[in-house]
Design an enzyme around this catalytic site. Sequence first.
Site, PDB file in Angstrom:
ATOM      1  N   ARG A  74     -50.399 -35.415 -27.789  1.00  0.00           N
ATOM      2  CA  ARG A  74     -50.769 -36.689 -27.168  1.00  0.00           C
ATOM      3  C   ARG A  74     -51.115 -36.564 -25.687  1.00  0.00           C
ATOM      4  NH1 ARG A  74     -48.083 -37.519 -31.534  1.00  0.00           N
ATOM      5  NH2 ARG A  74     -47.102 -35.626 -30.796  1.00  0.00           N
ATOM      6  N   THR A  75     -50.213 -35.962 -24.910  1.00  0.00           N
ATOM      7  CA  THR A  75     -50.420 -35.958 -23.457  1.00  0.00           C
ATOM      8  C   THR A  75     -51.674 -35.170 -23.109  1.00  0.00           C
ATOM      9  OG1 THR A  75     -48.015 -35.945 -23.313  1.00  0.00           O
ATOM     10  CG2 THR A  75     -49.224 -35.622 -21.266  1.00  0.00           C
ATOM     11  N   LYS A 103     -50.239 -12.031 -17.672  1.00  0.00           N
ATOM     12  CA  LYS A 103     -50.239 -10.817 -16.835  1.00  0.00           C
ATOM     13  C   LYS A 103     -49.180 -10.929 -15.745  1.00  0.00           C
ATOM     14  CE  LYS A 103     -55.244 -10.775 -17.279  1.00  0.00           C
ATOM     15  NZ  LYS A 103     -56.409 -11.184 -16.487  1.00  0.00           N
ATOM     16  N   ARG A 124     -47.865 -29.437 -17.621  1.00  0.00           N
ATOM     17  CA  ARG A 124     -46.626 -29.484 -18.414  1.00  0.00           C
ATOM     18  C   ARG A 124     -45.991 -28.096 -18.359  1.00  0.00           C
ATOM     19  NH1 ARG A 124     -45.811 -32.002 -24.301  1.00  0.00           N
ATOM     20  NH2 ARG A 124     -45.859 -33.856 -22.981  1.00  0.00           N
ATOM     21  N   HIS A 152     -40.975 -37.253 -17.365  1.00  0.00           N
ATOM     22  CA  HIS A 152     -42.300 -37.361 -17.985  1.00  0.00           C
ATOM     23  C   HIS A 152     -42.856 -38.706 -17.497  1.00  0.00           C
ATOM     24  CE1 HIS A 152     -45.562 -36.913 -20.674  1.00  0.00           C
ATOM     25  NE2 HIS A 152     -44.935 -36.698 -21.812  1.00  0.00           N
TER      26      HIS A 152
HETATM   27  N1   CP Z   1     -45.159 -37.962 -26.088  1.00  0.00           N
HETATM   28  C1   CP Z   1     -45.575 -36.699 -25.809  1.00  0.00           C
HETATM   29  O1   CP Z   1     -45.377 -36.189 -24.694  1.00  0.00           O
HETATM   30  O2   CP Z   1     -46.243 -36.105 -26.837  1.00  0.00           O
HETATM   31  P1   CP Z   1     -46.881 -34.640 -26.784  1.00  0.00           P
HETATM   32  O3   CP Z   1     -45.725 -33.681 -26.648  1.00  0.00           O
HETATM   33  O4   CP Z   1     -47.644 -34.491 -28.049  1.00  0.00           O
HETATM   34  O5   CP Z   1     -47.745 -34.572 -25.552  1.00  0.00           O
END
Ligand code: CP
Length: 325
Positions: A74-75, A103, A124, A152
């Site tokens: 999603r993100t 590396k 992320r 998040h």
């Molecule tokens: N909600 C969320 O962060 O989903 P993903 O891990 O798929 O990005």
Amino acid sequence: MPTNSSSPHLPFGENKNAEWYGKDIISVKQFKREDLEYIFGVAHEMRGMVERVGTFDLLKGKILANLFYEPSTRTSSSFTAAMERLGGSVIPINEVKYSSVTKGETLTDTVRTLECYADVIVLRHPETGSAAIAAKAMRKPLINAGDGAGEHPTQALLDAFTIREELKHFDNLTVTMLGDLKYGRTVHSLARLLSLFDVKLNYVSPDILKMPKEVMDEVKEKGISQNEFSSLDKVLPETDVLYVTRVQKERFENADEYEKVKGAYVIDPAIMQAAKQKMIVMHPLPRVTEISMDFDDDPRAAYFRQMEYGLYVRMALLAMVLGKA
Ligand code: CP
């Protein structure tokens, strides 16, 4: 926010005096209530624009580097879609094993490299605090897309936007968070963000997965009522927003501990008979077994709509940090 046809800013230049121009988005602690109203207003307009015209050139010529050290559906894809719907383009690094990270390149060298090619980086990373460290090494804005069990923030913003779009207000709502509240960075961010409003928070979890004290102390300082439970029964009938989370196997150091709690709660149509008719069930997704697929067609199941709201919020955030909102 400016639109394609009416804005004096488009398609030229950016407003360097805009409040969010060039800023990093690392933690929900950065936001005041009026910031949220502003973001939700821009996101609501983005929703309208996508529904009317689909794609428009607000960020034409801008480049996003999408740097994901952990899996994401999603993100990652909603940031890509957000940039492309705004006319910009994306450098996707969704699998760092194909990059120079293998590396031995450090995180800070990696983001300093990518900012040579991009205008904004979405990161992320599995370590708490990594987004702040990366942002400090950079000149261009960085958006935290999840740092370990830390925060998040864009998920919390889209969660709050979902509540606003679905229930139209926040005040006097009872929000019940269920599942893995210890490792769930989405609930850490959401509890902090909702403490800007007059809400009541319930935390339902197994004993070993309780909301961290640090988060509860911060929320308490805002005068918000918080109560902890091990069973959902008592609080479900009063709940306006049930926020379900997955027990995150990947964050457990001890596999036996995970086995003990993995199926602790399952939301299904029978359980939901005790809930209000006018309430919503949310989940940051992905889900495993904690919400039965039998419940998906219930109008209270808001988790698929919630994912779509994420697109509009991320469009708003990209426009803001790039000086176009
Ligand atoms: N909600 C969320 O962060 O989903 P993903 O891990 O798929 O990005």
